[in-house]
Design a protein around this motif. Structure first.
Motif, mmCIF file in Angstrom:
data_model
loop_
_atom_site.group_PDB
_atom_site.id
_atom_site.type_symbol
_atom_site.label_atom_id
_atom_site.label_comp_id
_atom_site.label_asym_id
_atom_site.label_seq_id
_atom_site.Cartn_x
_atom_site.Cartn_y
_atom_site.Cartn_z
ATOM 1 N N VAL A 104 1.012 -0.880 -0.362
ATOM 2 C CA VAL A 104 -0.249 0.479 0.083
ATOM 3 C C VAL A 104 0.476 1.428 -0.269
ATOM 4 O O VAL A 104 2.701 1.513 0.346
ATOM 5 C CB VAL A 104 -0.802 -0.287 0.716
ATOM 6 N N VAL A 105 0.223 2.208 -0.777
ATOM 7 C CA VAL A 105 1.039 3.407 -1.008
ATOM 8 C C VAL A 105 0.895 4.028 0.545
ATOM 9 O O VAL A 105 -0.335 4.584 0.517
ATOM 10 C CB VAL A 105 0.896 4.284 -1.757
ATOM 11 N N VAL A 106 2.130 4.351 1.196
ATOM 12 C CA VAL A 106 1.669 4.977 2.184
ATOM 13 C C VAL A 106 2.670 6.845 2.391
ATOM 14 O O VAL A 106 1.982 7.781 3.056
ATOM 15 C CB VAL A 106 3.009 5.005 3.718
ATOM 16 N N SER A 107 3.506 6.901 0.942
ATOM 17 C CA SER A 107 3.724 8.391 0.859
ATOM 18 C C SER A 107 3.831 8.672 -0.520
ATOM 19 O O SER A 107 4.112 8.053 -1.446
ATOM 20 C CB SER A 107 5.103 8.617 1.808
ATOM 21 N N ASP A 108 2.975 9.259 -1.542
ATOM 22 C CA ASP A 108 3.557 10.328 -2.594
ATOM 23 C C ASP A 108 3.611 11.807 -2.651
ATOM 24 O O ASP A 108 3.387 12.049 -3.915
ATOM 25 C CB ASP A 108 2.216 10.011 -3.081
ATOM 26 N N LYS A 109 4.704 12.115 -1.653
ATOM 27 C CA LYS A 109 5.245 13.826 -1.888
ATOM 28 C C LYS A 109 5.952 13.650 -2.738
ATOM 29 O O LYS A 109 6.629 14.876 -2.812
ATOM 30 C CB LYS A 109 5.553 13.847 -0.564
ATOM 31 N N SER A 110 6.907 12.965 -2.917
ATOM 32 C CA SER A 110 7.820 12.926 -3.427
ATOM 33 C C SER A 110 7.918 13.013 -5.035
ATOM 34 O O SER A 110 6.849 12.138 -5.189
ATOM 35 C CB SER A 110 9.350 12.297 -3.430
ATOM 36 N N ASP A 111 8.570 13.823 -6.087
ATOM 37 C CA ASP A 111 8.349 13.206 -7.904
ATOM 38 C C ASP A 111 9.069 12.586 -8.102
ATOM 39 O O ASP A 111 10.152 12.108 -7.833
ATOM 40 C CB ASP A 111 9.217 14.602 -8.097
ATOM 41 N N LYS A 112 7.550 11.393 -9.004
ATOM 42 C CA LYS A 112 8.938 10.153 -9.623
ATOM 43 C C LYS A 112 8.662 9.192 -8.079
ATOM 44 O O LYS A 112 9.343 8.375 -9.303
ATOM 45 C CB LYS A 112 9.206 11.107 -10.094
ATOM 46 N N THR A 113 8.134 9.562 -7.142
ATOM 47 C CA THR A 113 8.732 8.316 -6.106
ATOM 48 C C THR A 113 7.888 7.660 -5.499
ATOM 49 O O THR A 113 6.958 9.026 -5.059
ATOM 50 C CB THR A 113 9.921 9.376 -5.216
ATOM 51 N N ILE A 114 7.218 6.978 -4.884
ATOM 52 C CA ILE A 114 6.179 6.605 -3.702
ATOM 53 C C ILE A 114 7.007 5.706 -2.715
ATOM 54 O O ILE A 114 8.090 4.987 -3.069
ATOM 55 C CB ILE A 114 5.129 6.044 -4.190
ATOM 56 N N VAL A 115 6.019 5.705 -1.512
ATOM 57 C CA VAL A 115 6.239 4.388 -0.723
ATOM 58 C C VAL A 115 5.550 3.671 -0.386
ATOM 59 O O VAL A 115 4.618 4.152 -0.078
ATOM 60 C CB VAL A 115 7.350 5.560 0.615
ATOM 61 N N VAL A 116 6.185 2.177 -0.223
ATOM 62 C CA VAL A 116 5.146 1.853 -0.179
ATOM 63 C C VAL A 116 5.651 0.486 1.124
ATOM 64 O O VAL A 116 6.562 0.242 0.808
ATOM 65 C CB VAL A 116 5.257 0.357 -1.616
ATOM 66 N N GLN A 117 4.099 0.596 1.381
ATOM 67 C CA GLN A 117 4.410 -0.347 2.616
ATOM 68 C C GLN A 117 4.030 -1.809 2.318
ATOM 69 O O GLN A 117 2.981 -1.625 2.091
ATOM 70 C CB GLN A 117 3.998 0.032 3.853
#
Length: 83
Positions: free
Chosen positions: A11-24
């Motif tokens: 599940v995506v927990v952060s999408d604040k960065s450009d062209k980067t997501i943080v997935v848990q």
């Protein structure tokens, strides 16, 4: 893409960065002493070239070459959009 690369679903927990997501990613591991299953969580930074993902989306990521200091995963597809 090569067939022997690791695939994970999370599940995506952060999408604040450009062209980067943080997935848990969550997985169940049997505790050696208690003999019951415990949830283990780990976060992975993944490349999202079109900025398609939003927080809460269920996604599939695949292992790739190092894209930055901490980013070694690439977005394959969005399984389920967040409500």
């Amino acid at each position: 893409m090569r067939a022997n690369r690791r695939k994970l679903v999370g599940v995506v927990v952060s999408d604040k960065s450009d062209k980067t997501i943080v997935v848990q990613v969550e997985r169940l591991v049997k505790h050696p002493l208690l003999k019951r299953y415990v949830k283990k969580r780990k976060k992975f930074m993944a490349h999202d070239p079109n900025n398609d993902c939003k927080m809460g989306d269920k996604v599939e990521i695949v292992e790739s070459r190092p894209l930055s200091a901490r980013k070694r995963w690439h977005l394959v597809r969005i399984i389920e959009k967040a409500k």
